[in-house]
Design an enzyme around this catalytic site. Structure first.
Site, PDB file in Angstrom:
ATOM      1  N   ALA A  67       0.870  -1.169   0.000  1.00 46.75           N
ATOM      2  CA  ALA A  67       0.000   0.000   0.000  1.00 46.75           C
ATOM      3  C   ALA A  67       0.909   1.221   0.000  1.00 46.75           C
ATOM      4  O   ALA A  67       2.054   1.156   0.470  1.00 46.75           O
ATOM      5  CB  ALA A  67      -0.874  -0.007   1.245  1.00 46.75           C
ATOM      6  N   GLU A 115      -0.673  -9.155  -0.145  1.00 47.79           N
ATOM      7  CA  GLU A 115      -2.108  -9.371   0.112  1.00 47.79           C
ATOM      8  C   GLU A 115      -2.899  -9.473  -1.193  1.00 47.79           C
ATOM      9  O   GLU A 115      -3.852 -10.249  -1.288  1.00 47.79           O
ATOM     10  CB  GLU A 115      -2.633  -8.243   1.004  1.00 47.79           C
ATOM     11  CG  GLU A 115      -2.044  -8.344   2.411  1.00 47.79           C
ATOM     12  CD  GLU A 115      -2.358  -7.136   3.277  1.00 47.79           C
ATOM     13  OE1 GLU A 115      -1.958  -6.005   2.869  1.00 47.79           O
ATOM     14  OE2 GLU A 115      -2.976  -7.290   4.329  1.00 47.79           O
ATOM     15  N   GLU A 135       4.638  -4.812   7.548  1.00 50.93           N
ATOM     16  CA  GLU A 135       3.901  -3.727   8.211  1.00 50.93           C
ATOM     17  C   GLU A 135       4.353  -3.449   9.640  1.00 50.93           C
ATOM     18  O   GLU A 135       4.411  -2.297  10.062  1.00 50.93           O
ATOM     19  CB  GLU A 135       2.386  -4.025   8.206  1.00 50.93           C
ATOM     20  CG  GLU A 135       1.713  -3.776   6.860  1.00 50.93           C
ATOM     21  CD  GLU A 135       1.765  -4.963   5.913  1.00 50.93           C
ATOM     22  OE1 GLU A 135       2.535  -5.912   6.175  1.00 50.93           O
ATOM     23  OE2 GLU A 135       1.042  -4.933   4.902  1.00 50.93           O
TER      24      GLU A 135
HETATM   25  N1  COA Z   1       4.619   3.179  -0.760  1.00 50.92           N
HETATM   26  C1  COA Z   1       5.033   4.330  -1.308  1.00 50.92           C
HETATM   27  N2  COA Z   1       6.182   4.437  -2.005  1.00 50.92           N
HETATM   28  C2  COA Z   1       6.919   3.320  -2.152  1.00 50.92           C
HETATM   29  C3  COA Z   1       6.547   2.095  -1.601  1.00 50.92           C
HETATM   30  C4  COA Z   1       5.328   2.047  -0.867  1.00 50.92           C
HETATM   31  N3  COA Z   1       4.882   0.915  -0.339  1.00 50.92           N
HETATM   32  N4  COA Z   1       7.515   1.178  -1.894  1.00 50.92           N
HETATM   33  C5  COA Z   1       8.428   1.834  -2.618  1.00 50.92           C
HETATM   34  N5  COA Z   1       8.090   3.124  -2.765  1.00 50.92           N
HETATM   35  C6  COA Z   1       8.800   4.177  -3.486  1.00 50.92           C
HETATM   36  C7  COA Z   1      10.021   4.670  -2.729  1.00 50.92           C
HETATM   37  O1  COA Z   1       9.646   5.603  -1.737  1.00 50.92           O
HETATM   38  C8  COA Z   1      10.828   5.260  -3.846  1.00 50.92           C
HETATM   39  O2  COA Z   1      10.256   6.525  -4.187  1.00 50.92           O
HETATM   40  P1  COA Z   1      11.207   7.806  -4.432  1.00 50.92           P
HETATM   41  O3  COA Z   1      12.106   7.412  -5.570  1.00 50.92           O
HETATM   42  O4  COA Z   1      10.256   8.893  -4.746  1.00 50.92           O
HETATM   43  O5  COA Z   1      11.970   7.993  -3.157  1.00 50.92           O
HETATM   44  C9  COA Z   1      10.552   4.328  -5.009  1.00 50.92           C
HETATM   45  O6  COA Z   1       9.348   3.656  -4.693  1.00 50.92           O
HETATM   46  C10 COA Z   1      11.636   3.295  -5.209  1.00 50.92           C
HETATM   47  O7  COA Z   1      11.812   2.600  -3.975  1.00 50.92           O
HETATM   48  P2  COA Z   1      13.213   2.439  -3.241  1.00 50.92           P
HETATM   49  O8  COA Z   1      12.951   2.229  -1.792  1.00 50.92           O
HETATM   50  O9  COA Z   1      14.147   3.549  -3.619  1.00 50.92           O
HETATM   51  O10 COA Z   1      13.760   1.093  -3.920  1.00 50.92           O
HETATM   52  P3  COA Z   1      14.737   0.036  -3.282  1.00 50.92           P
HETATM   53  O11 COA Z   1      15.094  -0.895  -4.383  1.00 50.92           O
HETATM   54  O12 COA Z   1      15.838   0.693  -2.556  1.00 50.92           O
HETATM   55  O13 COA Z   1      13.874  -0.767  -2.203  1.00 50.92           O
HETATM   56  C11 COA Z   1      11.891  -1.904  -1.368  1.00 50.92           C
HETATM   57  C12 COA Z   1      12.768  -1.546  -2.611  1.00 50.92           C
HETATM   58  C13 COA Z   1      10.643  -2.577  -1.891  1.00 50.92           C
HETATM   59  C14 COA Z   1      12.666  -2.879  -0.453  1.00 50.92           C
HETATM   60  C15 COA Z   1      11.542  -0.606  -0.578  1.00 50.92           C
HETATM   61  O14 COA Z   1      11.028   0.343  -1.505  1.00 50.92           O
HETATM   62  C16 COA Z   1      10.513  -0.813   0.485  1.00 50.92           C
HETATM   63  O15 COA Z   1      10.856  -1.324   1.551  1.00 50.92           O
HETATM   64  N6  COA Z   1       9.267  -0.385   0.225  1.00 50.92           N
HETATM   65  C17 COA Z   1       8.205  -0.448   1.218  1.00 50.92           C
HETATM   66  C18 COA Z   1       7.690  -1.856   1.383  1.00 50.92           C
HETATM   67  C19 COA Z   1       6.624  -1.892   2.461  1.00 50.92           C
HETATM   68  O16 COA Z   1       6.891  -1.661   3.617  1.00 50.92           O
HETATM   69  N7  COA Z   1       5.406  -2.194   2.048  1.00 50.92           N
HETATM   70  C20 COA Z   1       4.286  -2.294   2.947  1.00 50.92           C
HETATM   71  C21 COA Z   1       3.575  -0.988   3.025  1.00 50.92           C
HETATM   72  S1  COA Z   1       2.198  -1.072   4.133  1.00 50.92           S
END
Ligand code: COA
Length: 261
Positions: A67, A115, A135
């Site tokens: 999300a 999910e 989460e």
């Molecule tokens: N919501 C909003 N933005 C998200 C996102 C999410 N769930 N997951 C990734 N993004 C965004 C990042 O903020 C980043 O945006 P930016 O370039 O404007 O800063 C972009 O997507 C790329 O992500 P980034 O984190 O730079 O890539 P990465 O390869 O370093 O890491 C993940 C990838 C998936 C490990 C990391 O993005 C992450 O942990 N995301 C959140 C996962 C999460 O907790 N999901 C559950 C949410 S309830």
């Protein structure tokens, strides 16, 4: 068939291939993406020419990274509840629909992405897929059905370990615990999912719909009530032209021509 901003809809034979495309945010689900996804899936459900649906993410890095955290960051109690209900509703639309939905998981399937995959009928993952419900690391719990669907799919122990640690697992571990059915190389993933969908397209559409109902609704019932549901559906399907055609074709040693009637 390309009317949405964040969801691409393509037809591959009788399969609708839906691609969530918000690559700059790793296909994270904000309100617009959720709304478009529900609409696209519903369109595919009511389209008589579509027999199965495959959902995947755009790019080679992410299925859906969750999300949208920006959307959740400022939520209060009522907004939090509402955000959860809206997401749950979309997942239920997918789960309750009359046609098979296959998740082709092509990278990160985290939080709401995991999910979403769970709400599909089954999952095929690429070797670079990463699953998790992270989460708790954000100080929240999964809110799009993950706390309910994951334990029903993989058992309480595996589910609680994933949910309580917020840890991530790769495609092979996901397959080992029963979260995904099969693992494919990234460039073979969509073909693998489409092949599976094509197999389903060859059999009786009403039979597929009833089978999905029997399993899905049956999971919510006692075994005894589930048997009753199965018998009711088994009886009801005997009134279809497809049933007669399927039996007749077997007896006449030819391929059946199912019409969904
Ligand atoms: N919501 C909003 N933005 C998200 C996102 C999410 N769930 N997951 C990734 N993004 C965004 C990042 O903020 C980043 O945006 P930016 O370039 O404007 O800063 C972009 O997507 C790329 O992500 P980034 O984190 O730079 O890539 P990465 O390869 O370093 O890491 C993940 C990838 C998936 C490990 C990391 O993005 C992450 O942990 N995301 C959140 C996962 C999460 O907790 N999901 C559950 C949410 S309830």
């Amino acid at each position: 068939m390309d009317e949405f901003r964040f969801v691409r809809m393509e037809r591959r034979e009788s399969t609708a291939l839906l691609t969530i495309d918000r690559q700059e945010k790793l296909n994270a689900l904000n309100a617009d993406v959720l709304e478009e996804l529900a609409e696209a899936v519903t369109d595919a459900f009511v389209d008589d020419d579509v027999r199965a649906i495959v959902i995947t993410g755009a790019g080679d890095k992410s299925f859906v990274a969750g999300a949208d955290i920006d959307m959740l960051a400022e939520q209060d109690v009522l907004e939090g509840r509402q955000n959860s209900l809206v997401g749950q509703d979309v997942m239920e639309t997918i789960e309750d629909g009359p046609k098979p939905v296959i998740a082709a998981v092509n990278g990160y399937a985290l939080g709401g992405g995991c999910e979403l995959a769970l709400a599909c009928d089954f999952r095929i993952a690429s070797t670079n897929a990463v699953f998790g419900l992270p989460e708790v690391g954000l100080g929240i719990i999964p809110g799009y059905g993950g706390t309910q669907r994951l334990p029903r799919l993989v058992g309480t122990g595996h589910a609680l370990e994933l949910i309580m640690t917020g840890g991530k697992i790769d495609a092979h571990e996901a397959q080992r615990i029963g979260l995904v059915n099969r693992v494919a190389e990234p460039d073979a993933l969509i073909d693998e999912a489409l092949k599976c969908a094509a197999k389903i397209a060859k059999v009786g559409p009403i039979a597929v719909e009833f089978a999905k109902q029997a399993v899905r609704r049956g999971m919510l019932l006692s075994l005894k009530d589930g048997f009753e549901l199965e018998a009711d559906l088994f009886g009801m399907i005997s009134s279809t032209a497809d049933m007669k055609e399927g039996m007749q074709a077997f007896l006449e040693k030819r391929k059946p021509q199912f019409r969904g009637k």
